[in-house]
Design an enzyme around this catalytic site. Structure first.
Site, PDB file in Angstrom:
ATOM      1  N   LYS A 126      45.453  -1.106  44.005  1.00 19.52           N
ATOM      2  CA  LYS A 126      46.608  -1.245  44.897  1.00 19.52           C
ATOM      3  C   LYS A 126      46.276  -0.560  46.190  1.00 19.52           C
ATOM      4  O   LYS A 126      45.479   0.384  46.215  1.00 19.52           O
ATOM      5  CB  LYS A 126      47.857  -0.582  44.279  1.00 19.52           C
ATOM      6  CG  LYS A 126      49.138  -1.107  44.868  1.00 19.52           C
ATOM      7  CD  LYS A 126      49.507  -2.454  44.249  1.00 19.52           C
ATOM      8  CE  LYS A 126      50.686  -3.095  44.886  1.00 19.52           C
ATOM      9  NZ  LYS A 126      51.147  -4.247  44.069  1.00 19.52           N
ATOM     10  N   ASP A 166      52.171  -7.694  48.855  1.00 21.84           N
ATOM     11  CA  ASP A 166      53.180  -6.969  48.073  1.00 21.84           C
ATOM     12  C   ASP A 166      54.324  -6.745  49.068  1.00 21.84           C
ATOM     13  O   ASP A 166      54.441  -7.483  50.061  1.00 21.84           O
ATOM     14  CB  ASP A 166      52.613  -5.654  47.520  1.00 21.84           C
ATOM     15  CG  ASP A 166      53.513  -5.028  46.442  1.00 21.84           C
ATOM     16  OD1 ASP A 166      53.477  -5.467  45.289  1.00 21.84           O
ATOM     17  OD2 ASP A 166      54.282  -4.088  46.766  1.00 21.84           O
TER      18      ASP A 166
HETATM   19  P1  NDP Z   1      59.045  -8.486  49.958  1.00 20.16           P
HETATM   20  O1  NDP Z   1      58.611  -7.580  51.019  1.00 20.16           O
HETATM   21  O2  NDP Z   1      58.888  -9.962  50.140  1.00 20.16           O
HETATM   22  O3  NDP Z   1      60.573  -8.225  49.590  1.00 20.16           O
HETATM   23  C1  NDP Z   1      61.003  -6.974  49.193  1.00 20.16           C
HETATM   24  C2  NDP Z   1      62.499  -7.013  48.935  1.00 20.16           C
HETATM   25  O4  NDP Z   1      62.879  -5.813  48.281  1.00 20.16           O
HETATM   26  C3  NDP Z   1      63.310  -7.084  50.205  1.00 20.16           C
HETATM   27  O5  NDP Z   1      64.507  -7.778  49.965  1.00 20.16           O
HETATM   28  C4  NDP Z   1      63.567  -5.610  50.511  1.00 20.16           C
HETATM   29  O6  NDP Z   1      64.729  -5.364  51.301  1.00 20.16           O
HETATM   30  C5  NDP Z   1      63.744  -5.042  49.124  1.00 20.16           C
HETATM   31  N1  NDP Z   1      63.320  -3.636  49.107  1.00 20.16           N
HETATM   32  C6  NDP Z   1      62.092  -3.159  49.392  1.00 20.16           C
HETATM   33  N2  NDP Z   1      62.057  -1.824  49.330  1.00 20.16           N
HETATM   34  C7  NDP Z   1      63.305  -1.457  49.019  1.00 20.16           C
HETATM   35  C8  NDP Z   1      63.906  -0.191  48.808  1.00 20.16           C
HETATM   36  N3  NDP Z   1      63.210   0.959  48.928  1.00 20.16           N
HETATM   37  N4  NDP Z   1      65.219  -0.185  48.464  1.00 20.16           N
HETATM   38  C9  NDP Z   1      65.924  -1.342  48.357  1.00 20.16           C
HETATM   39  N5  NDP Z   1      65.389  -2.563  48.553  1.00 20.16           N
HETATM   40  C10 NDP Z   1      64.106  -2.612  48.873  1.00 20.16           C
HETATM   41  O7  NDP Z   1      58.263  -8.011  48.648  1.00 20.16           O
HETATM   42  P2  NDP Z   1      57.990  -8.794  47.283  1.00 20.16           P
HETATM   43  O8  NDP Z   1      59.105  -9.719  46.968  1.00 20.16           O
HETATM   44  O9  NDP Z   1      56.611  -9.320  47.332  1.00 20.16           O
HETATM   45  O10 NDP Z   1      57.973  -7.589  46.228  1.00 20.16           O
HETATM   46  C11 NDP Z   1      59.140  -7.163  45.526  1.00 20.16           C
HETATM   47  C12 NDP Z   1      58.729  -6.410  44.287  1.00 20.16           C
HETATM   48  O11 NDP Z   1      57.945  -7.266  43.429  1.00 20.16           O
HETATM   49  C13 NDP Z   1      57.857  -5.178  44.521  1.00 20.16           C
HETATM   50  O12 NDP Z   1      58.173  -4.208  43.539  1.00 20.16           O
HETATM   51  C14 NDP Z   1      56.442  -5.694  44.283  1.00 20.16           C
HETATM   52  O13 NDP Z   1      55.573  -4.650  43.913  1.00 20.16           O
HETATM   53  C15 NDP Z   1      56.701  -6.638  43.123  1.00 20.16           C
HETATM   54  N6  NDP Z   1      55.693  -7.676  42.891  1.00 20.16           N
HETATM   55  C16 NDP Z   1      55.324  -8.524  43.902  1.00 20.16           C
HETATM   56  C17 NDP Z   1      54.406  -9.527  43.627  1.00 20.16           C
HETATM   57  C18 NDP Z   1      54.017 -10.522  44.662  1.00 20.16           C
HETATM   58  O14 NDP Z   1      53.241 -11.431  44.333  1.00 20.16           O
HETATM   59  N7  NDP Z   1      54.517 -10.463  45.873  1.00 20.16           N
HETATM   60  C19 NDP Z   1      53.779  -9.657  42.309  1.00 20.16           C
HETATM   61  C20 NDP Z   1      54.304  -8.759  41.307  1.00 20.16           C
HETATM   62  C21 NDP Z   1      55.214  -7.804  41.624  1.00 20.16           C
HETATM   63  P3  NDP Z   1      64.573  -4.941  52.834  1.00 20.16           P
HETATM   64  O15 NDP Z   1      64.145  -6.183  53.550  1.00 20.16           O
HETATM   65  O16 NDP Z   1      65.926  -4.468  53.220  1.00 20.16           O
HETATM   66  O17 NDP Z   1      63.538  -3.854  52.886  1.00 20.16           O
HETATM   67  O1  2IT Z   2      52.098  -6.317  41.973  1.00 23.54           O
HETATM   68  C1  2IT Z   2      51.414  -7.356  41.979  1.00 23.54           C
HETATM   69  O2  2IT Z   2      50.962  -7.851  40.938  1.00 23.54           O
HETATM   70  C2  2IT Z   2      51.147  -8.001  43.268  1.00 23.54           C
HETATM   71  N1  2IT Z   2      51.640  -7.529  44.296  1.00 23.54           N
HETATM   72  C3  2IT Z   2      50.243  -9.192  43.344  1.00 23.54           C
HETATM   73  C4  2IT Z   2      48.802  -8.764  43.373  1.00 23.54           C
HETATM   74  C5  2IT Z   2      47.804  -9.872  43.604  1.00 23.54           C
HETATM   75  O3  2IT Z   2      46.624  -9.502  43.671  1.00 23.54           O
HETATM   76  O4  2IT Z   2      48.156 -11.044  43.693  1.00 23.54           O
END
Ligand code: NDP
Ligand code: 2IT
Length: 449
Positions: A126, A166
Site C-alpha cells: 500500500k 484507492d
Molecule cells: P474514493 O476516493 O473514490 O471515495 C471515498 C469515499 O469515502 C468518498 O465518498 C469520501 O467522502 C468518503 N470518505 C473518505 N474518507 C472519509 C473519512 N475519513 N470520513 C468519511 N468519509 C470518508 O475511494 P474508493 O471508493 O476507492 O475507496 C473507498 C474505500 O474502499 C476505502 O476504504 C478503500 O481502501 C476501499 N477499497 C477501494 C478499492 C478500489 O478499487 N478503489 C478496492 C478495495 C477497497 P469525501 O469525498 O467527503 O471525502
Molecule cells: O484496497 C484495495 O484492494 C485497493 N485499493 C485496490 C488495489 C489494487 O491494486 O487494485
C-alpha cells in the site's frame, strides 16, 4: 488466548507504538487464527506470525510541488512493500490528509491476506500521501503526481511492485502517474500501474470491479443462508468509486438503495437513489452529496454533526460501509441491529470496529469481511496485468464473468475454512484462516527470507 498469539500481539504493540490502526488490523487477524494455531505447532516453530507482522520494506519520501499561486508545498509519500511471497507487491495508493504510517501499514497488512484470497499471483503493498486532492486544480494534482512518481518510480515495476488507486486516487491520478513513469523510464511498461484508463492499456470493468465484486460476494453469502439481494433495502456509506458501483450492482440485482453519504453527511431517498445524479455530482463535478437534494427535493439530507455517520441510523436490510476505516462503531451496530439489519458487506478496508463486528456476529447478522468482500478490485487489477502481459484485451463481459467466478470462489474459501474450524457462518475468521494458510505455506516453502 493461545500463548504464542498473545506473545506476538504484545511484541507488535511494543514495536509499533502510536500506530493504532496497524495494531487493530494485526489483532483482528491474529486472534481469529486461534483454532488453526492451536492445532499445529509449525507456525510457531517457523516464527510465521512474527514474520507476517513485519513488512518486508517501507519507503518514505518527500514530495515537493508548487501550487497554482507559485507557493512551495511539501507532502509526505509512502510505499509499504509488505509481502512479495506470492507475487509482485500489489496494492493501491491513497491520497488523503489522514494518511500516516499506521494507516499505510494496516492497509498493507490487510492487502496481503486479500490478495492471497483472490488465488492470483499478487503480493501485498500500500502507498500514498497526506496530500489532499480536494479543492486542487487539475494542474496542481498533475504536478503533485509527477513529483510523487519522480521518487516512486525507482521502487516499482511490472514484476516488482504494481500500484493502483484507492481513496483520492482514480483514473485522473493514475493517468498522470503513468505518464511520468513512462517518461522517466523511456519504456512502455503497461503493467506497472493498474486502474489505467481503457484508452491506454486499462481493463474494461476495473472501474466497476470492487463494487460489483462486493455484491457478488453478498449474493453468495445470502444464498448460503437461503436468502437473496432481490427486494432488499440497502444503505451505502461513501459515494466514491466503490460505493457508486456497489449501488449500481445492487439495483441490477433487484435491491433498492435508499441512502449514500460523503464525509459531510448523507442523503436519504426512500424511493431509491437516482444514481445518475450521484455520478454527475461525484464523478463529473467532484461536488458534495448534499447537492443531490437540489434536483431531488423529496430526499432528505442529514448533516454529520458528531463522530458517527447519520447513515447507520437509517433502517435497512443490508448495510455496505464503502468509505473508510472505523466508520461503523459499536453504537452504530446496535442501531442497525435494533432496526433489523440482516447483512453487512465491507466495501471499504476495516470500516467496522472490532467490537461492532463481534456485536453483529453475536446477533446473527451475516458479515462479509473486507479482505474477502472487496477483493474484486485487486483481482481485476491482476486481470489487467495479465492483459497487459498478453498485449491483448478481454471484453467487459469476459472480465465481469471472471470477477464473478473469483468472488464466488472467495466466498467458498471463507465458508469452507469456517466450517473446518468449527465456526460455521463466521466468515470473518474464515477469510483470515483461509488466507493465512496460503501465505504461511508459501513462507515455509521459501525458507527464511
Ligand atoms: P474514493 O476516493 O473514490 O471515495 C471515498 C469515499 O469515502 C468518498 O465518498 C469520501 O467522502 C468518503 N470518505 C473518505 N474518507 C472519509 C473519512 N475519513 N470520513 C468519511 N468519509 C470518508 O475511494 P474508493 O471508493 O476507492 O475507496 C473507498 C474505500 O474502499 C476505502 O476504504 C478503500 O481502501 C476501499 N477499497 C477501494 C478499492 C478500489 O478499487 N478503489 C478496492 C478495495 C477497497 P469525501 O469525498 O467527503 O471525502
Ligand atoms: O484496497 C484495495 O484492494 C485497493 N485499493 C485496490 C488495489 C489494487 O491494486 O487494485
Amino acid at each position: 488466548m493461545n500463548s504464542y498469539i498473545e506473545k506476538v500481539i504484545k511484541e507488535a504493540e511494543q514495536k509499533n507504538t502510536n500506530q493504532p490502526e496497524y495494531i487493530q488490523a494485526v489483532k483482528e487477524v491474529l486472534t481469529s487464527l486461534e483454532p488453526l494455531i492451536n492445532l499445529n505447532d509449525k507456525y510457531e516453530k517457523n516464527s510465521i506470525l512474527e514474520r507476517m507482522t513485519e513488512p518486508e520494506r517501507i519507503i518514505m519520501f518527500r514530495v515537493p510541488w508548487v501550487d497554482d499561486n507559485g507557493k512551495i508545498q511539501i507532502n509526505r509519500g509512502f510505499r509499504v512493500q509488505y509481502s512479495s511471497l506470492i507475487g509482485p507487491y500489489k496494492g493501491g495508493l491513497r491520497f488523503h490528509p489522514s494518511v500516516n504510517l499506521s494507516v499505510m501499514k494496516f492497509l498493507g497488512f490487510e492487502q496481503i491476506f486479500k490478495n492471497a484470497l483472490t488465488g492470483l499471483p499478487i503480493g501485498g503493498a500500500k502507498g500514498g500521501s497526506d496530500f489532499d486532492p480536494k479543492g486542487k486544480s487539475d494542474n496542481e494534482v498533475m504536478r503533485f503526481c509527477q513529483s510523487f512518481m519522480t521518487e516512486l518510480y525507482r521502487h516499482i515495476g511490472q514484476d516488482v511492485d504494481v500500484p493502483a488507486g484507492d481513496i483520492g486516487v482514480g483514473g485522473r491520478e493514475i493517468g498522470y502517474l503513468f505518464g511520468q513513469y513512462k517518461r522517466i523510464r523511456n519504456a512502455y511498461e503497461g503493467g506497472v500501474l493498474t486502474g489505467k484508463s481503457v484508452c491506454y492499456g486499462g481493463s474494461l470493468a476495473r472501474t466497476e470491479a470492487t463494487g460489483y465484486g462486493l455484491l457478488f460476494y453478498m449474493r453468495e453469502m445470502l444464498k448460503q443462508h437461503n436468502n437473496s439481494v432481490n427486494g432488499k433495502t440497502v444503505t451505502i456509506s461513501g459515494s466514491g468509486n466503490v460505493a457508486i458501483y456497489a449501488a449500481q450492482k445492487a439495483f441490477s440485482m433487484g435491491a433498492k438503495v435508499v441512502a449514500m453519504s460523503d464525509s459531510n453527511g448523507c442523503i436519504y431517498d426512500e424511493n431509491g437513489i437516482d444514481l445518475d445524479c450521484i455520478k454527475e455530482i461525484k464523478e463529473v463535478n467532484r461536488g458534495r452529496i448534499k447537492e443531490y437534494i437540489e434536483c431531488h427535493p423529496q430526499a432528505k439530507y442529514l448533516e454529520k454533526t458528531g463522530t458517527n455517520s447519520p447513515i447507520w441510523s437509517i433502517k435497512t436490510d443490508i448495510a455496505l460501509p464503502c468509505a473508510t476505516q472505523n466508520e461503523l462503531t459499536l453504537e452504530d451496530a446496535k442501531q442497525l441491529v435494533a432496526n433489523g439489519v440482516i447483512a453487512i458487506g465491507e466495501g471499504a478496508n476495516m470500516p467496522t470496529t472490532m467490537d461492532a463486528i463481534e456485536y453483529f456476529l453475536n446477533n446473527n447478522v451475516l458479515f462479509a469481511p473486507a479482505k474477502a468482500a472487496n477483493a474484486g478490485g485487486v483481482a481485476t487489477s491482476a486481470i489487467e496485468m495479465s492483459q497487459n502481459s498478453m498485449r491483448y484485451y478481454y471484453t467487459f463481459e469476459e472480465v465481469e464473468k471472471k470477477l464473478d467466478q473469483i468472488m464466488t470462489n472467495i466466498f467458498k474459501e471463507c465458508k469452507d475454512a469456517a466450517d473446518e474450524a468449527g465456526i460455521s457462518g463466521n466468515y470473518v475468521a474464515g477469510a483470515n484462516i483461509a488466507a493465512f494458510k496460503k501465505l504461511a505455506d508459501a513462507m515455509i516453502a521459501q525458507g527464511l527470507v
